[in-house]
Write a protein that holds these residues in place. Structure first.
Motif, PDB file in Angstrom:
ATOM      1  N   PRO A  58       1.044  -9.515  -5.206  1.00 32.32           N
ATOM      2  CA  PRO A  58       0.688 -10.576  -6.161  1.00 32.32           C
ATOM      3  C   PRO A  58       1.933 -11.083  -6.883  1.00 32.32           C
ATOM      4  CG  PRO A  58      -0.019  -8.425  -6.984  1.00 32.32           C
ATOM      5  CD  PRO A  58       0.552  -8.213  -5.601  1.00 32.32           C
ATOM      6  N   GLU A  59       1.859 -12.327  -7.295  1.00 33.06           N
ATOM      7  CA  GLU A  59       2.967 -12.921  -8.045  1.00 33.06           C
ATOM      8  C   GLU A  59       3.082 -12.231  -9.397  1.00 33.06           C
ATOM      9  OE1 GLU A  59       5.176 -15.366  -7.128  1.00 33.06           O
ATOM     10  OE2 GLU A  59       4.276 -15.148  -5.147  1.00 33.06           O
ATOM     11  N   ARG A  60       4.297 -12.042  -9.843  1.00 32.52           N
ATOM     12  CA  ARG A  60       4.502 -11.499 -11.191  1.00 32.52           C
ATOM     13  C   ARG A  60       4.091 -12.550 -12.198  1.00 32.52           C
ATOM     14  NH1 ARG A  60       6.232  -7.158 -12.807  1.00 32.52           N
ATOM     15  NH2 ARG A  60       7.768  -5.762 -11.997  1.00 32.52           N
ATOM     16  N   PRO A  61       3.326 -12.151 -13.190  1.00 31.84           N
ATOM     17  CA  PRO A  61       2.953 -13.143 -14.200  1.00 31.84           C
ATOM     18  C   PRO A  61       4.179 -13.570 -14.998  1.00 31.84           C
ATOM     19  CG  PRO A  61       2.263 -10.944 -14.872  1.00 31.84           C
ATOM     20  CD  PRO A  61       2.819 -10.835 -13.479  1.00 31.84           C
ATOM     21  N   GLU A  62       4.163 -14.816 -15.420  1.00 37.68           N
ATOM     22  CA  GLU A  62       5.269 -15.285 -16.248  1.00 37.68           C
ATOM     23  C   GLU A  62       5.143 -14.677 -17.627  1.00 37.68           C
ATOM     24  OE1 GLU A  62       6.449 -19.258 -16.246  1.00 37.68           O
ATOM     25  OE2 GLU A  62       5.898 -19.606 -14.159  1.00 37.68           O
ATOM     26  N   ARG A  63       6.276 -14.390 -18.215  1.00 38.44           N
ATOM     27  CA  ARG A  63       6.252 -13.849 -19.574  1.00 38.44           C
ATOM     28  C   ARG A  63       5.845 -14.950 -20.530  1.00 38.44           C
ATOM     29  NH1 ARG A  63      10.537  -9.284 -20.697  1.00 38.44           N
ATOM     30  NH2 ARG A  63      10.176  -8.109 -18.805  1.00 38.44           N
ATOM     31  N   PRO A  64       4.936 -14.622 -21.438  1.00 37.10           N
ATOM     32  CA  PRO A  64       4.536 -15.654 -22.402  1.00 37.10           C
ATOM     33  C   PRO A  64       5.691 -15.989 -23.338  1.00 37.10           C
ATOM     34  CG  PRO A  64       3.541 -13.536 -22.931  1.00 37.10           C
ATOM     35  CD  PRO A  64       4.264 -13.373 -21.626  1.00 37.10           C
ATOM     36  N   GLU A  71       7.854 -12.788 -33.304  1.00 36.82           N
ATOM     37  CA  GLU A  71       6.808 -11.765 -33.271  1.00 36.82           C
ATOM     38  C   GLU A  71       6.599 -11.278 -31.842  1.00 36.82           C
ATOM     39  OE1 GLU A  71       2.083 -11.715 -34.033  1.00 36.82           O
ATOM     40  OE2 GLU A  71       3.304 -12.656 -35.581  1.00 36.82           O
ATOM     41  N   ARG A  72       6.513  -9.979 -31.703  1.00 35.45           N
ATOM     42  CA  ARG A  72       6.325  -9.383 -30.380  1.00 35.45           C
ATOM     43  C   ARG A  72       4.849  -9.112 -30.134  1.00 35.45           C
ATOM     44  NH1 ARG A  72      10.992  -7.506 -28.085  1.00 35.45           N
ATOM     45  NH2 ARG A  72       9.872  -5.918 -26.929  1.00 35.45           N
ATOM     46  N   PRO A  73       4.453  -8.980 -28.859  1.00 39.83           N
ATOM     47  CA  PRO A  73       3.052  -8.655 -28.566  1.00 39.83           C
ATOM     48  C   PRO A  73       2.689  -7.293 -29.167  1.00 39.83           C
ATOM     49  CG  PRO A  73       4.276  -9.125 -26.545  1.00 39.83           C
ATOM     50  CD  PRO A  73       5.257  -9.108 -27.659  1.00 39.83           C
ATOM     51  N   THR A  74       1.432  -7.157 -29.506  1.00 40.42           N
ATOM     52  CA  THR A  74       0.970  -5.869 -30.035  1.00 40.42           C
ATOM     53  C   THR A  74       0.904  -4.860 -28.898  1.00 40.42           C
ATOM     54  OG1 THR A  74      -1.360  -6.330 -29.609  1.00 40.42           O
ATOM     55  CG2 THR A  74      -0.458  -7.053 -31.762  1.00 40.42           C
ATOM     56  N   GLU A  75       0.803  -3.599 -29.260  1.00 42.50           N
ATOM     57  CA  GLU A  75       0.655  -2.541 -28.260  1.00 42.50           C
ATOM     58  C   GLU A  75      -0.598  -2.793 -27.411  1.00 42.50           C
ATOM     59  OE1 GLU A  75       1.396   0.673 -25.873  1.00 42.50           O
ATOM     60  OE2 GLU A  75       2.735  -0.281 -27.312  1.00 42.50           O
ATOM     61  N   GLU A  76      -1.665  -3.235 -28.050  1.00 37.01           N
ATOM     62  CA  GLU A  76      -2.907  -3.516 -27.319  1.00 37.01           C
ATOM     63  C   GLU A  76      -2.705  -4.644 -26.311  1.00 37.01           C
ATOM     64  OE1 GLU A  76      -2.815  -3.350 -30.775  1.00 37.01           O
ATOM     65  OE2 GLU A  76      -3.606  -1.294 -30.841  1.00 37.01           O
ATOM     66  N   ARG A  78       0.150  -5.487 -24.902  1.00 40.41           N
ATOM     67  CA  ARG A  78       0.987  -4.962 -23.816  1.00 40.41           C
ATOM     68  C   ARG A  78       0.167  -4.099 -22.865  1.00 40.41           C
ATOM     69  NH1 ARG A  78       4.683  -4.575 -28.050  1.00 40.41           N
ATOM     70  NH2 ARG A  78       4.290  -2.362 -28.361  1.00 40.41           N
ATOM     71  N   GLN A  79      -0.683  -3.241 -23.428  1.00 33.29           N
ATOM     72  CA  GLN A  79      -1.520  -2.381 -22.598  1.00 33.29           C
ATOM     73  C   GLN A  79      -2.477  -3.206 -21.746  1.00 33.29           C
ATOM     74  OE1 GLN A  79      -1.501   0.881 -21.943  1.00 33.29           O
ATOM     75  NE2 GLN A  79       0.326   1.110 -23.196  1.00 33.29           N
ATOM     76  N   ALA A  80      -3.080  -4.239 -22.339  1.00 29.75           N
ATOM     77  CA  ALA A  80      -4.007  -5.094 -21.595  1.00 29.75           C
ATOM     78  C   ALA A  80      -3.292  -5.787 -20.436  1.00 29.75           C
ATOM     79  CB  ALA A  80      -4.654  -6.113 -22.523  1.00 29.75           C
ATOM     80  N   ALA A  81      -2.096  -6.284 -20.692  1.00 28.76           N
ATOM     81  CA  ALA A  81      -1.323  -6.942 -19.629  1.00 28.76           C
ATOM     82  C   ALA A  81      -0.959  -5.953 -18.530  1.00 28.76           C
ATOM     83  CB  ALA A  81      -0.065  -7.585 -20.214  1.00 28.76           C
ATOM     84  N   MET A  82      -0.584  -4.734 -18.921  1.00 30.56           N
ATOM     85  CA  MET A  82      -0.235  -3.718 -17.931  1.00 30.56           C
ATOM     86  C   MET A  82      -1.454  -3.337 -17.086  1.00 30.56           C
ATOM     87  SD  MET A  82       1.637  -0.048 -18.455  1.00 30.56           S
ATOM     88  CE  MET A  82       0.243   0.725 -19.266  1.00 30.56           C
ATOM     89  N   GLU A  83      -2.599  -3.185 -17.733  1.00 30.86           N
ATOM     90  CA  GLU A  83      -3.820  -2.835 -16.997  1.00 30.86           C
ATOM     91  C   GLU A  83      -4.208  -3.951 -16.027  1.00 30.86           C
ATOM     92  OE1 GLU A  83      -5.205   0.161 -16.951  1.00 30.86           O
ATOM     93  OE2 GLU A  83      -3.600   0.729 -18.331  1.00 30.86           O
TER      94      GLU A  83
END
Length: 142
Positions: A58-64, A71-76, A78-83
Protein backbone atom coordinates in the motif's frame (compact mmCIF):
# COMPACT_ATOMS: atom_id res chain seq x y z
CA UNK A 1 -12.84 -10.84 7.84
CA UNK A 2 -11.17 -8.81 10.52
CA UNK A 3 -7.41 -8.94 10.78
CA UNK A 4 -5.61 -9.61 14.02
CA UNK A 5 -2.89 -7.27 15.25
CA UNK A 6 -0.37 -10.02 14.53
CA UNK A 7 -1.52 -10.19 10.91
CA UNK A 8 -1.25 -6.43 10.56
CA UNK A 9 2.21 -6.44 12.04
CA UNK A 10 3.21 -9.35 9.82
CA UNK A 11 2.48 -7.26 6.76
CA UNK A 12 4.95 -4.61 7.90
CA UNK A 13 7.59 -7.26 8.46
CA UNK A 14 6.95 -8.74 5.04
CA UNK A 15 7.45 -5.40 3.42
CA UNK A 16 10.55 -4.72 5.47
CA UNK A 17 11.95 -7.95 4.04
CA UNK A 18 11.27 -6.92 0.44
CA UNK A 19 14.37 -6.27 -1.68
CA UNK A 20 15.62 -2.79 -2.30
CA UNK A 21 17.15 -1.70 -5.61
CA UNK A 22 20.69 -2.94 -5.99
CA UNK A 23 20.64 -5.60 -3.28
CA UNK A 24 20.63 -8.52 -5.72
CA UNK A 25 17.12 -9.65 -4.78
CA UNK A 26 17.97 -10.95 -1.33
CA UNK A 27 17.80 -9.24 2.01
CA UNK A 28 19.80 -10.13 5.12
CA UNK A 29 18.12 -12.17 7.81
CA UNK A 30 14.43 -11.30 7.41
CA UNK A 31 11.67 -13.90 7.60
CA UNK A 32 11.85 -14.86 3.91
CA UNK A 33 15.63 -15.27 4.04
CA UNK A 34 15.24 -17.50 7.11
CA UNK A 35 12.65 -19.62 5.28
CA UNK A 36 15.09 -20.02 2.40
CA UNK A 37 17.89 -20.92 4.81
CA UNK A 38 15.78 -23.60 6.52
CA UNK A 39 14.61 -25.08 3.20
CA UNK A 40 10.95 -24.07 3.51
CA UNK A 41 11.24 -21.85 0.42
CA UNK A 42 13.57 -21.85 -2.54
CA UNK A 43 15.42 -18.65 -3.36
CA UNK A 44 13.28 -18.36 -6.49
CA UNK A 45 10.08 -18.58 -4.44
CA UNK A 46 11.36 -15.94 -2.01
CA UNK A 47 12.26 -13.64 -4.91
CA UNK A 48 8.82 -14.09 -6.49
CA UNK A 49 7.14 -13.43 -3.13
CA UNK A 50 9.17 -10.24 -2.70
CA UNK A 51 8.05 -9.10 -6.17
CA UNK A 52 4.43 -9.77 -5.21
CA UNK A 53 4.92 -7.93 -1.90
CA UNK A 54 6.19 -4.93 -3.85
CA UNK A 55 3.21 -5.08 -6.22
CA UNK A 56 0.72 -5.25 -3.32
CA UNK A 57 2.44 -2.73 -1.06
CA UNK A 58 0.00 0.00 0.00
CA UNK A 59 1.03 3.59 -0.57
CA UNK A 60 2.45 5.36 2.45
CA UNK A 61 -0.01 7.93 3.67
CA UNK A 62 1.09 11.51 3.35
CA UNK A 63 1.98 13.21 6.58
CA UNK A 64 -0.66 15.70 7.59
CA UNK A 65 0.27 19.34 7.65
CA UNK A 66 1.25 20.53 11.10
CA UNK A 67 -0.75 23.42 12.43
CA UNK A 68 1.02 26.77 12.29
CA UNK A 69 1.47 26.76 16.06
CA UNK A 70 3.57 23.57 15.79
CA UNK A 71 1.09 21.42 17.72
CA UNK A 72 1.90 17.75 17.35
CA UNK A 73 -0.61 14.90 17.00
CA UNK A 74 -1.82 13.39 20.24
CA UNK A 75 -0.70 9.93 21.30
CA UNK A 76 -4.19 8.67 20.44
CA UNK A 77 -3.96 10.16 16.95
CA UNK A 78 -0.53 8.57 16.42
CA UNK A 79 -1.79 5.20 17.66
CA UNK A 80 -4.87 5.39 15.41
CA UNK A 81 -2.70 6.17 12.38
CA UNK A 82 -0.34 3.32 13.24
CA UNK A 83 -3.22 0.87 13.66
CA UNK A 84 -4.69 1.93 10.32
CA UNK A 85 -1.30 1.44 8.62
CA UNK A 86 -0.89 -1.98 10.23
CA UNK A 87 -4.34 -3.00 8.99
CA UNK A 88 -3.42 -1.90 5.46
CA UNK A 89 -0.18 -3.84 5.64
CA UNK A 90 -1.96 -6.97 6.90
CA UNK A 91 -4.42 -6.73 4.03
CA UNK A 92 -1.48 -6.41 1.63
CA UNK A 93 0.20 -9.49 3.13
CA UNK A 94 -2.99 -11.52 2.80
CA UNK A 95 -3.45 -10.35 -0.81
CA UNK A 96 0.17 -11.17 -1.61
CA UNK A 97 -0.05 -14.68 -0.20
CA UNK A 98 -3.38 -15.31 -1.94
CA UNK A 99 -1.82 -14.16 -5.23
CA UNK A 100 1.21 -16.37 -4.62
CA UNK A 101 -0.98 -19.44 -4.10
CA UNK A 102 -3.22 -18.59 -7.05
CA UNK A 103 -0.21 -18.09 -9.35
CA UNK A 104 1.44 -21.31 -8.20
CA UNK A 105 4.45 -19.56 -6.65
CA UNK A 106 3.88 -21.47 -3.41
CA UNK A 107 1.29 -23.89 -2.06
CA UNK A 108 -1.07 -22.98 0.76
CA UNK A 109 1.18 -24.79 3.28
CA UNK A 110 4.14 -22.59 2.37
CA UNK A 111 1.97 -19.45 2.31
CA UNK A 112 0.88 -20.35 5.84
CA UNK A 113 4.54 -20.83 6.85
CA UNK A 114 5.42 -17.40 5.42
CA UNK A 115 2.54 -15.78 7.30
CA UNK A 116 3.55 -17.47 10.55
CA UNK A 117 7.17 -16.38 10.11
CA UNK A 118 6.09 -12.81 9.43
CA UNK A 119 3.86 -12.79 12.51
CA UNK A 120 6.66 -14.19 14.67
CA UNK A 121 9.14 -11.62 13.39
CA UNK A 122 6.69 -8.81 14.17
CA UNK A 123 6.02 -10.25 17.62
CA UNK A 124 9.76 -10.30 18.27
CA UNK A 125 10.01 -6.66 17.16
CA UNK A 126 7.07 -5.64 19.35
CA UNK A 127 8.70 -7.28 22.38
CA UNK A 128 11.96 -5.44 21.69
CA UNK A 129 10.12 -2.12 21.90
CA UNK A 130 10.50 1.12 19.97
CA UNK A 131 13.78 1.76 18.19
CA UNK A 132 14.72 -1.91 17.88
CA UNK A 133 13.04 -2.77 14.58
CA UNK A 134 14.25 -2.05 11.07
CA UNK A 135 15.30 1.55 10.87
CA UNK A 136 15.39 1.87 14.63
CA UNK A 137 18.46 3.05 16.47
CA UNK A 138 18.26 0.98 19.65
CA UNK A 139 19.66 2.15 22.96
CA UNK A 140 21.64 5.35 22.71
CA UNK A 141 20.71 5.82 19.05
CA UNK A 142 19.23 8.89 17.72
Amino acid sequence: GTLTQAQADAARTALDDAPKPGDGGRRGSGPLAKLVDDGTLTQDQATQLRELFDANRPERPERPERPADGERPTEEERQAAMEQRKAEMAKALDATLADAVEQGVVGQDKADAVKAAMEQAQSDRDEAGPGHGPGGHGPGGG
